[in-house]
Design a protein around this motif. Sequence first.
Motif, PDB file in Angstrom:
ATOM      1  N   MET A  49      46.004  39.061  36.815  1.00 19.48           N
ATOM      2  CA  MET A  49      45.968  39.768  38.095  1.00 19.48           C
ATOM      3  C   MET A  49      45.830  41.259  37.826  1.00 19.48           C
ATOM      4  O   MET A  49      46.355  41.772  36.848  1.00 19.48           O
ATOM      5  CB  MET A  49      47.236  39.485  38.895  1.00 19.48           C
ATOM      6  CG  MET A  49      47.387  38.032  39.262  1.00 19.48           C
ATOM      7  SD  MET A  49      48.852  37.713  40.229  1.00 19.48           S
ATOM      8  CE  MET A  49      48.251  38.075  41.855  1.00 19.48           C
ATOM      9  N   LYS A  50      45.120  41.966  38.713  1.00 18.43           N
ATOM     10  CA  LYS A  50      44.931  43.414  38.578  1.00 18.43           C
ATOM     11  C   LYS A  50      45.640  44.127  39.727  1.00 18.43           C
ATOM     12  O   LYS A  50      45.915  43.539  40.774  1.00 18.43           O
ATOM     13  CB  LYS A  50      43.456  43.772  38.579  1.00 18.43           C
ATOM     14  CG  LYS A  50      42.763  43.482  39.891  1.00 18.43           C
ATOM     15  CD  LYS A  50      41.326  43.909  39.891  1.00 18.43           C
ATOM     16  CE  LYS A  50      40.743  43.590  41.274  1.00 18.43           C
ATOM     17  NZ  LYS A  50      39.403  44.066  41.437  1.00 18.43           N
ATOM     18  N   VAL A  76      49.788  46.066  45.422  1.00 22.29           N
ATOM     19  CA  VAL A  76      49.870  44.626  45.200  1.00 22.29           C
ATOM     20  C   VAL A  76      49.214  44.256  43.876  1.00 22.29           C
ATOM     21  O   VAL A  76      48.482  45.042  43.286  1.00 22.29           O
ATOM     22  CB  VAL A  76      49.184  43.833  46.343  1.00 22.29           C
ATOM     23  CG1 VAL A  76      49.880  44.057  47.661  1.00 22.29           C
ATOM     24  CG2 VAL A  76      47.715  44.172  46.451  1.00 22.29           C
ATOM     25  N   TRP A  77      49.492  43.031  43.426  1.00 19.49           N
ATOM     26  CA  TRP A  77      48.758  42.394  42.332  1.00 19.49           C
ATOM     27  C   TRP A  77      47.765  41.447  42.988  1.00 19.49           C
ATOM     28  O   TRP A  77      48.128  40.669  43.858  1.00 19.49           O
ATOM     29  CB  TRP A  77      49.699  41.594  41.433  1.00 19.49           C
ATOM     30  CG  TRP A  77      50.659  42.412  40.650  1.00 19.49           C
ATOM     31  CD1 TRP A  77      52.009  42.471  40.833  1.00 19.49           C
ATOM     32  CD2 TRP A  77      50.368  43.260  39.543  1.00 19.49           C
ATOM     33  NE1 TRP A  77      52.564  43.323  39.920  1.00 19.49           N
ATOM     34  CE2 TRP A  77      51.577  43.818  39.110  1.00 19.49           C
ATOM     35  CE3 TRP A  77      49.200  43.611  38.883  1.00 19.49           C
ATOM     36  CZ2 TRP A  77      51.649  44.711  38.044  1.00 19.49           C
ATOM     37  CZ3 TRP A  77      49.274  44.503  37.827  1.00 19.49           C
ATOM     38  CH2 TRP A  77      50.480  45.034  37.416  1.00 19.49           C
ATOM     39  N   GLU A  78      46.488  41.509  42.583  1.00 19.43           N
ATOM     40  CA  GLU A  78      45.447  40.645  43.132  1.00 19.43           C
ATOM     41  C   GLU A  78      44.807  39.842  42.004  1.00 19.43           C
ATOM     42  O   GLU A  78      44.530  40.379  40.935  1.00 19.43           O
ATOM     43  CB  GLU A  78      44.369  41.481  43.823  1.00 19.43           C
ATOM     44  CG  GLU A  78      44.890  42.277  44.987  1.00 19.43           C
ATOM     45  CD  GLU A  78      43.843  43.198  45.592  1.00 19.43           C
ATOM     46  OE1 GLU A  78      43.872  43.339  46.814  1.00 19.43           O
ATOM     47  OE2 GLU A  78      43.021  43.755  44.848  1.00 19.43           O
ATOM     48  N   CYS A  79      44.563  38.571  42.256  1.00 15.74           N
ATOM     49  CA  CYS A  79      43.944  37.706  41.256  1.00 15.74           C
ATOM     50  C   CYS A  79      42.514  38.179  40.985  1.00 15.74           C
ATOM     51  O   CYS A  79      41.796  38.601  41.889  1.00 15.74           O
ATOM     52  CB  CYS A  79      43.936  36.260  41.738  1.00 15.74           C
ATOM     53  SG  CYS A  79      43.342  35.103  40.479  1.00 15.74           S
ATOM     54  N   THR A  80      42.100  38.106  39.715  1.00 14.37           N
ATOM     55  CA  THR A  80      40.760  38.567  39.328  1.00 14.37           C
ATOM     56  C   THR A  80      39.673  37.520  39.544  1.00 14.37           C
ATOM     57  O   THR A  80      38.492  37.837  39.455  1.00 14.37           O
ATOM     58  CB  THR A  80      40.753  38.990  37.848  1.00 14.37           C
ATOM     59  OG1 THR A  80      41.223  37.914  37.052  1.00 14.37           O
ATOM     60  CG2 THR A  80      41.642  40.208  37.628  1.00 14.37           C
ATOM     61  N   HIS A 132      52.730  43.450  34.488  1.00 13.77           N
ATOM     62  CA  HIS A 132      51.499  42.678  34.605  1.00 13.77           C
ATOM     63  C   HIS A 132      51.889  41.273  35.055  1.00 13.77           C
ATOM     64  O   HIS A 132      52.999  40.824  34.812  1.00 13.77           O
ATOM     65  CB  HIS A 132      50.739  42.637  33.284  1.00 13.77           C
ATOM     66  CG  HIS A 132      51.497  41.936  32.197  1.00 13.77           C
ATOM     67  ND1 HIS A 132      52.530  42.530  31.523  1.00 13.77           N
ATOM     68  CD2 HIS A 132      51.381  40.689  31.702  1.00 13.77           C
ATOM     69  CE1 HIS A 132      53.018  41.673  30.641  1.00 13.77           C
ATOM     70  NE2 HIS A 132      52.339  40.554  30.724  1.00 13.77           N
ATOM     71  N   GLN A 133      50.998  40.607  35.711  1.00 20.53           N
ATOM     72  CA  GLN A 133      51.298  39.296  36.285  1.00 20.53           C
ATOM     73  C   GLN A 133      50.198  38.298  35.974  1.00 20.53           C
ATOM     74  O   GLN A 133      49.055  38.673  35.757  1.00 20.53           O
ATOM     75  CB  GLN A 133      51.425  39.404  37.809  1.00 20.53           C
ATOM     76  CG  GLN A 133      52.590  40.211  38.287  1.00 20.53           C
ATOM     77  CD  GLN A 133      53.899  39.501  38.058  1.00 20.53           C
ATOM     78  OE1 GLN A 133      54.000  38.293  38.194  1.00 20.53           O
ATOM     79  NE2 GLN A 133      54.906  40.252  37.688  1.00 20.53           N
TER      80      GLN A 133
END
Length: 67
Positions: A50-51, A19-23, A40-41
């Motif tokens: 997002m990482k 998944v992409w997770e907000c930093t 990248h998002q």
Amino acid sequence: MYYYGKRNQEPLAQEQTKVWECTVEDCKGWMRKDFSYDNHQNCPLCGNYMKAGERLINKIPLNPHRR
């Protein structure tokens, strides 16, 4: 009446999913990598970077429109 019929359903299978997770700590934004088109998002909720990460979530079919 329908409530009683749903008791016997099997739980959905879960798997480790990329998944992409907000930093940002206060933001709960995330999305499955399989359903994104970019490498990248930006977070759809707060707009920050997002990482990459992994989560144990319900298994669903892959996106057929992914390149």
